[in-house]
Design a protein around this motif. Structure first.
Motif, mmCIF file in Angstrom:
data_model
loop_
_atom_site.group_PDB
_atom_site.id
_atom_site.type_symbol
_atom_site.label_atom_id
_atom_site.label_comp_id
_atom_site.label_asym_id
_atom_site.label_seq_id
_atom_site.Cartn_x
_atom_site.Cartn_y
_atom_site.Cartn_z
ATOM 1 N N ILE A 242 0.931 -1.215 -0.128
ATOM 2 C CA ILE A 242 -0.219 -0.030 -0.473
ATOM 3 C C ILE A 242 0.788 0.894 -0.462
ATOM 4 O O ILE A 242 0.896 2.237 -0.952
ATOM 5 C CB ILE A 242 -1.086 -0.255 1.659
ATOM 6 C CG1 ILE A 242 -2.060 -0.980 1.241
ATOM 7 C CG2 ILE A 242 -1.314 1.781 1.135
ATOM 8 C CD1 ILE A 242 -2.410 -1.288 2.375
ATOM 9 N N GLY A 243 1.894 0.811 0.634
ATOM 10 C CA GLY A 243 2.859 2.220 0.865
ATOM 11 C C GLY A 243 3.271 2.791 -0.285
ATOM 12 O O GLY A 243 3.790 3.543 -1.254
ATOM 13 N N MET A 244 3.904 1.986 -1.235
ATOM 14 C CA MET A 244 4.734 1.726 -2.425
ATOM 15 C C MET A 244 3.717 2.318 -3.578
ATOM 16 O O MET A 244 4.267 2.902 -4.485
ATOM 17 C CB MET A 244 5.146 0.322 -3.202
ATOM 18 C CG MET A 244 6.503 0.212 -3.929
ATOM 19 S SD MET A 244 6.396 -1.305 -4.610
ATOM 20 C CE MET A 244 6.591 -2.110 -2.586
ATOM 21 N N CYS A 245 2.120 1.982 -3.602
ATOM 22 C CA CYS A 245 1.304 2.780 -4.734
ATOM 23 C C CYS A 245 1.763 4.063 -4.585
ATOM 24 O O CYS A 245 1.252 4.780 -5.503
ATOM 25 C CB CYS A 245 -0.453 2.714 -4.011
ATOM 26 S SG CYS A 245 -0.499 0.928 -3.710
ATOM 27 N N PHE A 246 1.822 4.810 -3.055
ATOM 28 C CA PHE A 246 2.267 6.363 -3.120
ATOM 29 C C PHE A 246 3.592 6.638 -3.610
ATOM 30 O O PHE A 246 4.428 7.623 -4.233
ATOM 31 C CB PHE A 246 2.701 7.080 -1.305
ATOM 32 C CG PHE A 246 0.867 7.630 -1.240
ATOM 33 C CD1 PHE A 246 0.487 7.504 -1.256
ATOM 34 C CD2 PHE A 246 0.221 5.757 -0.647
ATOM 35 C CE1 PHE A 246 -1.318 7.870 -1.621
ATOM 36 C CE2 PHE A 246 -1.270 5.787 -0.430
ATOM 37 C CZ PHE A 246 -1.344 7.376 -0.708
ATOM 38 N N THR A 247 5.034 5.857 -2.871
ATOM 39 C CA THR A 247 6.156 5.914 -3.425
ATOM 40 C C THR A 247 6.990 4.355 -3.630
ATOM 41 O O THR A 247 7.025 4.091 -2.545
ATOM 42 C CB THR A 247 6.636 6.915 -3.258
ATOM 43 O OG1 THR A 247 8.300 6.904 -3.225
ATOM 44 C CG2 THR A 247 6.894 6.508 -1.198
ATOM 45 N N TYR A 248 7.448 4.356 -4.779
ATOM 46 C CA TYR A 248 8.719 2.946 -4.582
ATOM 47 C C TYR A 248 9.762 2.707 -4.314
ATOM 48 O O TYR A 248 10.472 1.360 -3.859
ATOM 49 C CB TYR A 248 8.899 2.537 -6.533
ATOM 50 C CG TYR A 248 10.070 3.636 -7.051
ATOM 51 C CD1 TYR A 248 11.093 2.911 -6.966
ATOM 52 C CD2 TYR A 248 10.160 4.730 -6.712
ATOM 53 C CE1 TYR A 248 12.320 3.926 -7.025
ATOM 54 C CE2 TYR A 248 11.469 5.515 -7.632
ATOM 55 C CZ TYR A 248 12.280 5.214 -7.804
ATOM 56 O OH TYR A 248 13.024 5.718 -8.046
ATOM 57 N N VAL A 249 9.822 4.324 -3.204
ATOM 58 C CA VAL A 249 11.024 3.843 -2.516
ATOM 59 C C VAL A 249 10.502 3.251 -0.981
ATOM 60 O O VAL A 249 11.223 3.119 -0.790
ATOM 61 C CB VAL A 249 11.721 5.331 -2.177
ATOM 62 C CG1 VAL A 249 12.040 5.909 -3.953
ATOM 63 C CG2 VAL A 249 10.875 6.733 -1.288
ATOM 64 N N ASP A 250 9.155 2.958 -0.569
ATOM 65 C CA ASP A 250 8.878 2.932 0.493
ATOM 66 C C ASP A 250 9.580 1.415 0.468
ATOM 67 O O ASP A 250 9.780 0.454 -0.362
ATOM 68 C CB ASP A 250 7.447 1.813 0.371
ATOM 69 C CG ASP A 250 7.143 2.025 1.850
ATOM 70 O OD1 ASP A 250 7.230 0.856 2.562
ATOM 71 O OD2 ASP A 250 6.265 2.671 2.543
ATOM 72 N N ILE A 251 10.380 0.699 1.441
ATOM 73 C CA ILE A 251 10.847 -0.081 1.375
ATOM 74 C C ILE A 251 10.230 -1.915 2.391
ATOM 75 O O ILE A 251 10.755 -2.922 2.758
ATOM 76 C CB ILE A 251 12.710 0.117 2.939
ATOM 77 C CG1 ILE A 251 13.833 -1.087 2.299
ATOM 78 C CG2 ILE A 251 12.945 0.651 4.334
ATOM 79 C CD1 ILE A 251 15.002 -0.204 2.435
#
Length: 425
Positions: free
Chosen positions: A113-122
């Motif tokens: 879900i976080g990666m939907c906002f930014t792909y740098v989410d780890i």
């Protein structure tokens, strides 16, 4: 003779330094991501004007002192948290490994879900490494330290590059770049809606991120090494004595400082002419000079050493009575680390994405973005202070905990609850 009464802090009170340190680590994370535009690069955003002196200074400071260092501390603390959870369950006679695997599955979903906002989410990578920790759990400390050492010196790179492609001699490609945490720029697809961006982040950009971290650089293996090292430090019960071993804390800070200085001197003495663009070579293939791999290992070690310097410097200051009351404002922020990390990513997406204000903030210089990052962080710190006075967990922490036990957990604090201390005669 009657012993003097003294108040001994409870284990939870002694461990507040971990929450404060996590909050400190997230300061470096947001500053790093702000200057990297949270991974958003759009061709329809005009290039900024020539950088000012302050832009140059801030960029230099971030590249040398922040990038890779604070995310390393954040990763280390995840491994430490794994040990704490397993240890607490063990003291209750519970094998927490199965529950932890389910917990990592939930974290993976949160990460998606976080990666939907930014792909740098780890967080998706963290979730996978959490599963790895479960399988490494039975191993002894010396075996785990051996694994950490092999990861830090770049042994995975030897197998990925191929021993036949490693040569002794002058570099075939001369360059002066060192692989850092920042992802290589790619041809970004212009996405004007959130759903287009989310699809791109979950597919193209996520694939590029994984290739970069595990095929073209050692970043992913460095994170895994820090996960395992955090678990080892937990086993050694370092933080259970951190409030009474103040001299040890200072000595460790000085040791990390000395090691960092020594490594940087060695890297400097080898000289930039011996650097090779490992990222380019590993992407395109070709021969790799042995000295380039040595340089890569030295840079990994210097990153870990400087991370240790930052962490032990913070911990040493935290033990100073007059300073602790100021650093303690970061404790609520770190206690809500998962929530605050994802809020950072959402705000970053709003500021830099094509569907947000990327055309405005994408042109700002490093100095402006650095200050803006500090302001966002300060606002989060203030909100966290008010939140923990009323609630037991941050919103995502509460959902994660409820999902872990498949039961809604207590959320709001009971009013007029007094803090507990243990009084010893």
């Amino acid at each position: 003779m009657m012993k003097e009464n003294k108040i001994i802090p409870t284990p939870s009170q002694r461990m507040t330094v971990i929450d404060a340190l996590r909050g400190f680590a997230l300061l470096g994370v947001i500053l790093m991501h702000m200057l990297d535009h949270f991974g958003y690069l759009f061709s329809n955003v005009q290039h900024q004007l020539s950088p000012t002196m302050w832009d140059t200074v801030i960029q230099w400071f971030t590249d040398r002192m922040i990038k890779g260092k604070f995310i390393s501390i954040f990763s280390f603390l995840f491994g430490l948290s794994f040990y704490i959870q397993m240890d607490r369950a063990s003291k209750k006679g519970i094998d927490f490994r199965g529950r932890f695997l389910w917990r990592m599955a939930l974290l993976f979903v949160i990460g998606l879900i976080g990666m939907c906002f930014t792909y740098v989410d780890i967080l998706t990578i963290y979730a996978v490494f959490g599963v790895v920790l479960v399988f490494l759990f039975p191993l002894r400390n010396w075996v785990l330290m051996l694994i950490v050492s092999l990861l830090l010196v770049g042994v995975p790179s030897l197998f990925l590059i191929g021993f036949d492609n490693i040569v002794i001699g002058q570099p075939a490609i001369t360059a002066i770049s060192v692989v850092s945490e920042q992802l290589p720029a790619d041809n970004t697809i212009e996405s004007v809606t959130f759903f287009q961006t989310a699809k791109e982040n979950l597919t193209i950009k996520n694939s590029n991120k994984l290739k970069y971290q595990f095929l073209y650089s050692d970043v992913g293996y460095l994170v895994l090494a820090l996960f395992i090292f955090g678990f080892i430090v937990g086993r050694l019960r370092f933080f259970e004595q951190v409030n009474i071993r103040k001299k040890r804390n200072v000595r460790l800070f000085l040791l990390f400082l000395l090691a960092t200085f020594a490594l940087l001197v060695i890297i400097k003495l080898i000289g930039p002419q011996e650097h090779v663009d490992l990222l380019k070579v590993r992407m395109e293939g070709g021969e790799v000079p042995l000295i380039a791999l040595v340089m890569s290992a030295l840079n990994n070690l210097s990153t870990v050493s400087m991370s240790g310097m930052w962490a032990m410097g913070f911990i040493s200051l935290y033990q100073v009575e007059g300073v602790r009351k100021y650093l303690d404002i970061l404790t609520p922020y770190g206690r809500m680390g998962l929530t605050n990390y994802e809020i950072q990513n959402v705000i970053g997406a709003i500021l830099f994405s094509g569907w947000g204000f990327g055309s405005v903030f994408g042109t700002k210089g490093a100095a402006v973005l650095f200050v803006l990052g500090l302001l966002i962080y300060a606002l989060q710190v203030i909100i966290s202070q008010y939140w923990v006075k009323r609630f037991l967990y941050g919103p995502l922490e509460w959902l994660w905990r409820s999902g872990t036990y498949l039961k809604w957990q207590p959320f709001k604090k009971k009013q007029n609850r007094e803090k507990s201390t243990v009084v010893v005669e």
